[in-house]
Design a protein around this motif. Sequence first.
Motif, PDB file in Angstrom:
ATOM      1  N   LEU A  11      -1.609  10.703  -6.727  1.00 31.60           N
ATOM      2  CA  LEU A  11      -1.602  12.199  -5.770  1.00 31.60           C
ATOM      3  C   LEU A  11      -0.626  11.807  -4.816  1.00 31.60           C
ATOM      4  CD1 LEU A  11      -3.078  14.763  -5.068  1.00 31.60           C
ATOM      5  CD2 LEU A  11      -4.537  13.176  -3.722  1.00 31.60           C
ATOM      6  N   GLY A  12      -0.273  10.887  -4.003  1.00 32.37           N
ATOM      7  CA  GLY A  12       0.622  10.863  -2.827  1.00 32.37           C
ATOM      8  C   GLY A  12       1.646   9.773  -3.135  1.00 32.37           C
ATOM      9  N   ASN A  13       1.519   8.975  -4.272  1.00 33.14           N
ATOM     10  CA  ASN A  13       2.522   7.979  -4.410  1.00 33.14           C
ATOM     11  C   ASN A  13       2.857   6.951  -3.407  1.00 33.14           C
ATOM     12  OD1 ASN A  13       6.136   7.670  -4.956  1.00 33.14           O
ATOM     13  ND2 ASN A  13       4.653   6.755  -6.020  1.00 33.14           N
ATOM     14  N   ILE A  14       1.605   6.364  -2.840  1.00 30.51           N
ATOM     15  CA  ILE A  14       1.346   5.204  -1.954  1.00 30.51           C
ATOM     16  C   ILE A  14       0.485   4.201  -2.398  1.00 30.51           C
ATOM     17  CG2 ILE A  14       2.549   6.610   0.135  1.00 30.51           C
ATOM     18  CD1 ILE A  14      -0.528   6.557   1.149  1.00 30.51           C
ATOM     19  N   CYS A  15      -0.421   4.380  -3.237  1.00 33.97           N
ATOM     20  CA  CYS A  15      -1.466   3.547  -3.452  1.00 33.97           C
ATOM     21  C   CYS A  15      -1.265   3.109  -4.977  1.00 33.97           C
ATOM     22  CB  CYS A  15      -2.857   3.976  -3.481  1.00 33.97           C
ATOM     23  SG  CYS A  15      -3.127   4.353  -1.718  1.00 33.97           S
ATOM     24  N   PRO A  51       4.822   2.110   0.130  1.00 33.75           N
ATOM     25  CA  PRO A  51       3.699   2.327  -0.332  1.00 33.75           C
ATOM     26  C   PRO A  51       2.481   1.696   0.908  1.00 33.75           C
ATOM     27  CG  PRO A  51       4.866   1.073  -1.994  1.00 33.75           C
ATOM     28  CD  PRO A  51       5.865   1.339  -0.714  1.00 33.75           C
ATOM     29  N   ASP A  52       1.381   2.252   0.757  1.00 33.61           N
ATOM     30  CA  ASP A  52       0.264   1.682   1.631  1.00 33.61           C
ATOM     31  C   ASP A  52       0.427   0.222   1.954  1.00 33.61           C
ATOM     32  OD1 ASP A  52      -2.637   0.656   2.158  1.00 33.61           O
ATOM     33  OD2 ASP A  52      -2.859   2.792   2.287  1.00 33.61           O
ATOM     34  N   ARG A  53       0.047  -0.372   3.167  1.00 31.17           N
ATOM     35  CA  ARG A  53       0.218  -1.646   3.539  1.00 31.17           C
ATOM     36  C   ARG A  53      -0.870  -2.572   2.734  1.00 31.17           C
ATOM     37  NH1 ARG A  53      -4.291  -2.473   6.092  1.00 31.17           N
ATOM     38  NH2 ARG A  53      -5.307  -0.557   7.487  1.00 31.17           N
ATOM     39  N   TYR A 126      -7.408   4.610  -1.480  1.00 28.27           N
ATOM     40  CA  TYR A 126      -7.053   5.094  -0.351  1.00 28.27           C
ATOM     41  C   TYR A 126      -7.874   4.691   0.752  1.00 28.27           C
ATOM     42  CZ  TYR A 126      -4.464   7.265   3.386  1.00 28.27           C
ATOM     43  OH  TYR A 126      -3.699   7.881   4.600  1.00 28.27           O
ATOM     44  N   TYR A 127      -9.338   5.247   0.566  1.00 26.07           N
ATOM     45  CA  TYR A 127     -10.343   5.455   1.552  1.00 26.07           C
ATOM     46  C   TYR A 127     -11.280   4.135   1.465  1.00 26.07           C
ATOM     47  CZ  TYR A 127      -8.741  10.231   2.742  1.00 26.07           C
ATOM     48  OH  TYR A 127      -7.952  11.236   3.030  1.00 26.07           O
ATOM     49  N   ALA A 135      -9.480  -4.376  -6.909  1.00 22.70           N
ATOM     50  CA  ALA A 135     -10.060  -3.776  -8.165  1.00 22.70           C
ATOM     51  C   ALA A 135      -9.098  -2.924  -8.808  1.00 22.70           C
ATOM     52  CB  ALA A 135     -11.431  -3.152  -7.908  1.00 22.70           C
ATOM     53  N   VAL A 136      -8.381  -2.163  -8.059  1.00 22.43           N
ATOM     54  CA  VAL A 136      -7.565  -1.222  -8.793  1.00 22.43           C
ATOM     55  C   VAL A 136      -6.273  -2.036  -9.290  1.00 22.43           C
ATOM     56  CG1 VAL A 136      -5.620   0.492  -8.283  1.00 22.43           C
ATOM     57  CG2 VAL A 136      -7.818   0.915  -7.610  1.00 22.43           C
ATOM     58  N   TYR A 137      -5.643  -3.061  -8.602  1.00 18.59           N
ATOM     59  CA  TYR A 137      -4.618  -4.013  -9.203  1.00 18.59           C
ATOM     60  C   TYR A 137      -4.991  -4.603 -10.311  1.00 18.59           C
ATOM     61  CZ  TYR A 137      -1.371  -7.664  -9.602  1.00 18.59           C
ATOM     62  OH  TYR A 137      -0.502  -8.520 -10.396  1.00 18.59           O
TER      63      TYR A 137
END
Length: 152
Positions: A11-15, A51-53, A126-127, A135-137
């Motif tokens: 969606l936002g290219n940060i996560c 990317p998100d921290r 993200y939230y 888990a996503v990794y």
Amino acid sequence: MPAPSILFVCLGNICRSPLAEGIYRHLTEAASEKPVIASAGIGGWHVGNPPDRRSIKVAAAKGIDLAHQRARQVRRDDFVDFDLVVAMDNSNLARLETMMPAEATARLHLFADLAFGTRQDVPDPYYGDLEDFEAVYSMLFSGCSAVVAKFE
């Protein structure tokens, strides 16, 4: 046959998509022919941002540096410049299908379908908290490993 060029999209290219880009790049470092690998977002909210921290932290713990990446939005040319455009979830895939120009040569895929043969979404962390990013990794690492194996 060289590995296909691949654009990972969330969606936002940060996560999710920067993680997928970093993991796939890491897994193909030893390849004699390096594939073109990138990521982008459906929306432009984070263009130019790293990317998100939490994505950076989870990847760094595994020896993958995402800090140099910057978010960008999907462009019309991406559908010609890349062999594969890979969406992280079904919603992203549906948006990409509406954005795809008539002259497109890229093949669109859902990440889990390409990697595992399932219609499962890669959940957006993200939230969530760091555990959600971990888990996503794990899901992305398994999936990217499967995709790399397909093109070896």
